[in-house]
Design a protein around this motif. Structure first.
Motif, PDB file in Angstrom:
ATOM      1  N   VAL A  94      -3.331  -7.534  -2.222  1.00  0.00           N
ATOM      2  CA  VAL A  94      -3.335  -6.441  -3.194  1.00  0.00           C
ATOM      3  C   VAL A  94      -2.292  -5.397  -2.818  1.00  0.00           C
ATOM      4  O   VAL A  94      -1.571  -4.866  -3.676  1.00  0.00           O
ATOM      5  N   GLN A  95      -2.179  -5.091  -1.545  1.00  0.00           N
ATOM      6  CA  GLN A  95      -1.212  -4.085  -1.102  1.00  0.00           C
ATOM      7  C   GLN A  95       0.214  -4.502  -1.418  1.00  0.00           C
ATOM      8  O   GLN A  95       1.010  -3.720  -1.945  1.00  0.00           O
ATOM      9  N   GLU A  96       0.564  -5.750  -1.117  1.00  0.00           N
ATOM     10  CA  GLU A  96       1.924  -6.218  -1.372  1.00  0.00           C
ATOM     11  C   GLU A  96       2.211  -6.293  -2.864  1.00  0.00           C
ATOM     12  O   GLU A  96       3.316  -5.934  -3.322  1.00  0.00           O
ATOM     13  N   ALA A  97       1.227  -6.740  -3.658  1.00  0.00           N
ATOM     14  CA  ALA A  97       1.435  -6.817  -5.106  1.00  0.00           C
ATOM     15  C   ALA A  97       1.649  -5.430  -5.696  1.00  0.00           C
ATOM     16  O   ALA A  97       2.553  -5.220  -6.526  1.00  0.00           O
ATOM     17  N   LEU A  98       0.834  -4.448  -5.292  1.00  0.00           N
ATOM     18  CA  LEU A  98       1.022  -3.086  -5.799  1.00  0.00           C
ATOM     19  C   LEU A  98       2.328  -2.475  -5.299  1.00  0.00           C
ATOM     20  O   LEU A  98       2.969  -1.699  -6.018  1.00  0.00           O
ATOM     21  N   THR A  99       2.713  -2.811  -4.081  1.00  0.00           N
ATOM     22  CA  THR A  99       3.995  -2.313  -3.580  1.00  0.00           C
ATOM     23  C   THR A  99       5.146  -2.823  -4.431  1.00  0.00           C
ATOM     24  O   THR A  99       6.082  -2.072  -4.753  1.00  0.00           O
ATOM     25  N   ASN A 100       5.105  -4.100  -4.804  1.00  0.00           N
ATOM     26  CA  ASN A 100       6.150  -4.648  -5.664  1.00  0.00           C
ATOM     27  C   ASN A 100       6.135  -3.994  -7.048  1.00  0.00           C
ATOM     28  O   ASN A 100       7.188  -3.811  -7.674  1.00  0.00           O
ATOM     29  N   VAL A 101       4.948  -3.636  -7.541  1.00  0.00           N
ATOM     30  CA  VAL A 101       4.872  -2.910  -8.813  1.00  0.00           C
ATOM     31  C   VAL A 101       5.538  -1.547  -8.668  1.00  0.00           C
ATOM     32  O   VAL A 101       6.284  -1.099  -9.550  1.00  0.00           O
ATOM     33  N   HIS A 102       5.270  -0.862  -7.533  1.00  0.00           N
ATOM     34  CA  HIS A 102       5.888   0.444  -7.307  1.00  0.00           C
ATOM     35  C   HIS A 102       7.414   0.342  -7.290  1.00  0.00           C
ATOM     36  O   HIS A 102       8.124   1.214  -7.807  1.00  0.00           O
ATOM     37  N   LYS A 103       7.907  -0.729  -6.679  1.00  0.00           N
ATOM     38  CA  LYS A 103       9.352  -0.866  -6.521  1.00  0.00           C
ATOM     39  C   LYS A 103      10.046  -1.292  -7.812  1.00  0.00           C
ATOM     40  O   LYS A 103      11.085  -0.749  -8.181  1.00  0.00           O
ATOM     41  N   HIS A 104       9.475  -2.304  -8.473  1.00  0.00           N
ATOM     42  CA  HIS A 104      10.216  -2.986  -9.526  1.00  0.00           C
ATOM     43  C   HIS A 104       9.645  -2.789 -10.934  1.00  0.00           C
ATOM     44  O   HIS A 104      10.299  -3.166 -11.902  1.00  0.00           O
ATOM     45  N   ALA A 105       8.423  -2.266 -11.049  1.00  0.00           N
ATOM     46  CA  ALA A 105       7.819  -2.140 -12.389  1.00  0.00           C
ATOM     47  C   ALA A 105       7.013  -0.865 -12.484  1.00  0.00           C
ATOM     48  O   ALA A 105       5.864  -0.867 -12.933  1.00  0.00           O
ATOM     49  N   ARG A 106       7.609   0.244 -12.054  1.00  0.00           N
ATOM     50  CA  ARG A 106       6.865   1.495 -12.035  1.00  0.00           C
ATOM     51  C   ARG A 106       6.527   1.941 -13.470  1.00  0.00           C
ATOM     52  O   ARG A 106       7.308   1.756 -14.400  1.00  0.00           O
TER      53      ARG A 106
END
Length: 380
Positions: free
Chosen positions: A297-309
């Motif tokens: 969950v942490q890595e998936a949300l991190t990728n959302v923060h980076k690439h799909a904010r």
């Protein structure tokens, strides 16, 4: 003491040639004694023959280590022609040390025959020579074979020790590489999420400079709090890394619980991400499974923060004993194509490895509407 060490070093360095010289000198001495012990006055032709042939066989011992078969053959001829035994014994000793094969067997039999013939001539000692020959010849061969086998054993043990040392260094290098990769993965898991939250808050202030002071104060407080948490997590990981004795890195972070997943989602919501969640993970989940679920969950949300904010994201976590744990993080298609932070390219790779080590499987890829989905299943 230094002089003794230098003398010892010199002796060790020249020991093979000193032994060759000793063998040659001892053999020449026995030849001279044999030539002068005939009981007749003066030197006869037979005495000169024994002395000459013995000198050739004795001097050949200088090359005994390089050409043991040839030197032994010369000694066999000298024994059969003139009854000269000492070069034969020393040559057989060297041959048995160097090699224990068919050549040694043939030359041992030839030496036995050469010993019997001159010993039994002109007397009734044939039977005595036949019976004493195996003991006389066999003693030199047996001693040489023992020394050679012991040397081979020492060489084998030395090679084995060197290989073991090389393998130990290789395992140490592999362990260091594995530890570096583990540290890098743990640092990525701990810091990437918090740094992405900081970037989201700062990006919101940058694109919206006209917000009121209350909003600026609130965002600054969130940035400060997130940075403080990131520093605490970094300090905790570095502190545990210095004394981590666990095999799989289990001591690097506390075991996540359902409440930790909720705080993880709340942090993303506070950063402006529209996250809806359905978290039904019991608190008695195994430590390895709970930690892996948290990292997914942490890595998936991190990728959302980076690439799909700013896009809508759904987090689904449920599981039960026997059926396993399912984790699904799905976001819709982002409006902007740029990223707040550069990606390391190792997040999903490390995540896939972590899930695989836990016995599960991980799927990550685009959805039909242009979004992105990360889905994992872990056994329980």
């Amino acid at each position: 003491m230094q002089r003794l060490r230098r003398w010892y070093a010199w002796f060790v360095r020249h020991a093979p040639r000193l032994r060759d010289l000793m063998y040659v000198g001892f053999s020449l001495l026995t030849i001279v004694l044999q030539a002068t012990s005939n009981g007749r006055p003066g030197w006869q032709d037979s005495d000169w023959f024994v002395l000459g042939l013995g000198a050739v066989a004795s001097l050949a011992l200088w090359w005994r280590r390089r050409f043991p078969v040839v030197v032994t053959a010369i000694a066999v001829i000298a024994m059969g022609a003139a009854g000269i035994f000492m070069p034969l014994g020393l040559a057989l000793l060297t041959l048995a040390i160097r090699r224990r094969d068919l050549a040694l067997a043939i030359l041992t039999v030839a030496g036995y025959v050469a010993y019997v013939i001159p010993t039994s001539e002109g007397s009734n000692n044939l039977w005595a020579a036949l019976f004493t020959g195996p003991f006389v010849i066999g003693t030199w061969v047996a001693v040489g074979a023992y020394i050679g086998a012991r040397r081979d054993l020492m060489v084998s043990l030395r090679d084995r020790a060197e290989r073991a040392e090389a393998e130990r260094e290789l395992r140490a290098d592999q362990a260091r590489l594995g530890e570096r990769a583990r540290i890098a993965q743990e640092m990525h898991d701990v810091l990437a999420h918090k740094v992405s939250l900081i970037a989201l808050h700062a990006g919101g202030l940058e694109v919206n400079p006209a917000v009121g002071p209350e909003k600026v104060e609130s965002s600054a407080g969130l940035i400060r709090e997130t940075a403080r948490q990131a520093m605490e997590d970094l300090r905790e990981v570095l502190g545990v890394l210095r004394a981590d004795l666990s095999e799989d890195g289990a001591d690097l972070a506390p075991v996540p619980r359902a409440a930790d997943l909720a705080r993880l989602v709340e942090a993303s919501q506070a950063a402006g991400i529209q996250v809806s969640s359905e978290l039904s993970l019991p608190d008695d989940v195994p430590a390895l499974v709970g930690r892996t679920v948290y990292r997914v969950v942490q890595e998936a949300l991190t990728n959302v923060h980076k690439h799909a904010r700013g896009v809508s994201t759904e987090v689904l976590v449920n599981g039960a004993p026997g059926s396993g744990v399912t984790v699904r993080v799905t976001n819709v298609r982002p409006v902007a194509a740029d990223s707040l932070l550069p990606g390391s390219g190792a997040g999903l790779v490390g995540l896939r490895e972590r899930v695989t080590l836990a016995g599960g499987r991980l799927d990550a890829g685009p959805t039909a509407d242009g979004g992105w989905r990360v889905e994992a299943w872990l056994p329980w």
